[in-house]
Design a protein around this motif. Structure first.
Motif, PDB file in Angstrom:
ATOM      1  N   ARG A 298       0.832  -1.141   0.104  1.00  0.00           N
ATOM      2  CA  ARG A 298      -0.052  -0.085   0.101  1.00  0.00           C
ATOM      3  C   ARG A 298       0.898   1.299   0.113  1.00  0.00           C
ATOM      4  N   LEU A 299       2.001   1.338   0.898  1.00  0.00           N
ATOM      5  CA  LEU A 299       2.716   2.459   0.911  1.00  0.00           C
ATOM      6  C   LEU A 299       3.621   2.749  -0.304  1.00  0.00           C
ATOM      7  N   HIS A 300       3.749   1.452  -1.005  1.00  0.00           N
ATOM      8  CA  HIS A 300       4.985   1.378  -2.189  1.00  0.00           C
ATOM      9  C   HIS A 300       4.135   2.085  -3.421  1.00  0.00           C
ATOM     10  N   ARG A 301       2.784   1.461  -3.631  1.00  0.00           N
ATOM     11  CA  ARG A 301       1.932   2.226  -4.489  1.00  0.00           C
ATOM     12  C   ARG A 301       1.650   3.649  -4.193  1.00  0.00           C
ATOM     13  N   SER A 302       1.393   3.851  -3.043  1.00  0.00           N
ATOM     14  CA  SER A 302       0.996   5.391  -2.774  1.00  0.00           C
ATOM     15  C   SER A 302       2.152   6.281  -3.095  1.00  0.00           C
ATOM     16  N   VAL A 303       3.496   6.068  -2.434  1.00  0.00           N
ATOM     17  CA  VAL A 303       4.551   6.975  -2.804  1.00  0.00           C
ATOM     18  C   VAL A 303       5.067   6.577  -4.345  1.00  0.00           C
TER      19      VAL A 303
ATOM     20  N   HIS B  33     -13.949   6.288  -8.277  1.00  0.00           N
ATOM     21  CA  HIS B  33     -14.823   6.975  -7.410  1.00  0.00           C
ATOM     22  C   HIS B  33     -16.043   5.805  -6.919  1.00  0.00           C
ATOM     23  N   ASP B  34     -16.278   4.683  -7.635  1.00  0.00           N
ATOM     24  CA  ASP B  34     -17.200   3.862  -7.180  1.00  0.00           C
ATOM     25  C   ASP B  34     -16.734   2.792  -6.252  1.00  0.00           C
ATOM     26  N   ASP B  35     -15.423   2.523  -6.271  1.00  0.00           N
ATOM     27  CA  ASP B  35     -14.744   1.787  -5.223  1.00  0.00           C
ATOM     28  C   ASP B  35     -14.409   2.717  -3.829  1.00  0.00           C
ATOM     29  N   TYR B  36     -14.293   4.152  -3.939  1.00  0.00           N
ATOM     30  CA  TYR B  36     -14.473   4.980  -3.012  1.00  0.00           C
ATOM     31  C   TYR B  36     -15.932   5.072  -2.383  1.00  0.00           C
ATOM     32  N   ARG B  37     -16.681   5.281  -3.157  1.00  0.00           N
ATOM     33  CA  ARG B  37     -18.073   5.161  -2.504  1.00  0.00           C
ATOM     34  C   ARG B  37     -18.305   3.976  -1.792  1.00  0.00           C
ATOM     35  N   ARG B  38     -18.223   2.902  -2.220  1.00  0.00           N
ATOM     36  CA  ARG B  38     -18.505   1.741  -1.677  1.00  0.00           C
ATOM     37  C   ARG B  38     -17.617   1.393  -0.233  1.00  0.00           C
ATOM     38  N   ALA B  39     -16.318   1.896  -0.153  1.00  0.00           N
ATOM     39  CA  ALA B  39     -15.275   1.567   0.819  1.00  0.00           C
ATOM     40  C   ALA B  39     -15.728   2.678   2.027  1.00  0.00           C
TER      41      ALA B  39
ATOM     42  N   GLU C   3      -2.974  14.979  -4.833  1.00  0.00           N
ATOM     43  CA  GLU C   3      -4.180  14.899  -5.641  1.00  0.00           C
ATOM     44  C   GLU C   3      -4.196  14.103  -6.987  1.00  0.00           C
ATOM     45  N   TRP C   4      -2.992  14.219  -7.804  1.00  0.00           N
ATOM     46  CA  TRP C   4      -2.838  13.351  -8.811  1.00  0.00           C
ATOM     47  C   TRP C   4      -2.612  11.927  -8.665  1.00  0.00           C
ATOM     48  N   ALA C   5      -1.969  11.689  -7.463  1.00  0.00           N
ATOM     49  CA  ALA C   5      -1.849  10.325  -7.126  1.00  0.00           C
ATOM     50  C   ALA C   5      -3.078   9.548  -6.830  1.00  0.00           C
ATOM     51  N   ALA C   6      -3.972  10.437  -5.987  1.00  0.00           N
ATOM     52  CA  ALA C   6      -5.331   9.846  -5.696  1.00  0.00           C
ATOM     53  C   ALA C   6      -6.283   9.655  -6.686  1.00  0.00           C
ATOM     54  N   LEU C   7      -6.291  10.534  -7.693  1.00  0.00           N
ATOM     55  CA  LEU C   7      -6.933  10.210  -8.813  1.00  0.00           C
ATOM     56  C   LEU C   7      -6.624   9.511  -9.650  1.00  0.00           C
TER      57      LEU C   7
ATOM     58  N   LEU D 267      -8.913   0.070  -0.204  1.00  0.00           N
ATOM     59  CA  LEU D 267      -8.740   0.497  -1.415  1.00  0.00           C
ATOM     60  C   LEU D 267      -7.281   0.309  -1.750  1.00  0.00           C
ATOM     61  N   GLY D 268      -6.196  -0.310  -0.593  1.00  0.00           N
ATOM     62  CA  GLY D 268      -5.096  -0.601  -1.073  1.00  0.00           C
ATOM     63  C   GLY D 268      -4.164   0.804  -1.117  1.00  0.00           C
ATOM     64  N   VAL D 269      -4.282   1.658  -0.304  1.00  0.00           N
ATOM     65  CA  VAL D 269      -3.524   2.830  -0.424  1.00  0.00           C
ATOM     66  C   VAL D 269      -3.326   3.424   1.136  1.00  0.00           C
ATOM     67  N   VAL D 270      -2.507   4.549   1.285  1.00  0.00           N
ATOM     68  CA  VAL D 270      -2.229   5.144   2.706  1.00  0.00           C
ATOM     69  C   VAL D 270      -3.219   6.014   2.946  1.00  0.00           C
ATOM     70  N   VAL D 271      -3.434   6.333   4.269  1.00  0.00           N
ATOM     71  CA  VAL D 271      -4.335   7.449   4.584  1.00  0.00           C
ATOM     72  C   VAL D 271      -4.437   8.765   3.856  1.00  0.00           C
ATOM     73  N   SER D 272      -3.326   9.351   3.719  1.00  0.00           N
ATOM     74  CA  SER D 272      -2.939  10.490   2.935  1.00  0.00           C
ATOM     75  C   SER D 272      -3.688  10.400   1.580  1.00  0.00           C
TER      76      SER D 272
END
Length: 151
Positions: free
Chosen positions: A47-52, A91-97, A82-86, A112-117
């Motif tokens: 999760r951290l690797h993907r996010s970083v 959005h559908d996955d975000y809504r379900r989570a 923001e670019w990373a988050a997009l 969602l397999g990401v970090v809180v930030s």
């Protein structure tokens, strides 16, 4: 194709080399524009690797050079988050989570397999207006990436 493979392919297409290195304990990654290189700390969780990686890839996309001037640095970091988050959150996955974890950022990040930030950055680009939520709204009628009607 996994999101990790997609990010690595984006880096390769942009001519960005990814290296794994021993970095200071307070740094998970860095982008060196002069060398077109992203350096990542070894041994991070998936999760951290993907996010970083997504965050540093954003710095590469925008050709960011490190700045000691606070407002410029803050803008670069916000834009990269923001670019990373997009790229990492649909959005559908975000809504379900959000429904599943009742808006708890930690649970959503794990789901969602990401970090809180990354969750926080995604939330920062949402705009709620009456009974609708807009993802990345811009000026002008119909100018948004996604619109979701909510009760």
């Amino acid at each position: 194709m996994t999101i990790d493979t997609h990010l690595e392919r984006l880096a390769a297409l942009a001519g960005i080399r990814i290296e794994y290195a021993l970095l200071p304990p307070d740094r998970d990654g860095e982008y060196r524009h002069k060398h077109r290189t992203i350096r990542l700390r070894r041994g991070m969780s998936a999760r951290l690797h993907r996010s970083v990686l997504a965050h540093e890839l954003a710095h590469a996309v925008f050709a960011d050079e490190p700045s000691r001037f606070g407002p410029v640095h803050a803008k670069q970091e916000r834009r990269a988050n923001e670019w990373a988050a997009l790229r990492l959150i649909h959005h559908d996955d975000y809504r379900r989570a959000e429904e599943l974890h009742e808006g708890h950022a930690g649970g959503m990040a794990t789901e969602l397999g990401v970090v809180v930030s990354v969750i926080e950055a995604y939330r920062d680009i949402l705009l709620r207006v009456e009974d609708a939520v807009y993802v990345r709204p811009r000026m002008g009628a119909g100018m948004w990436d996604h619109r979701e009607d909510v009760a």
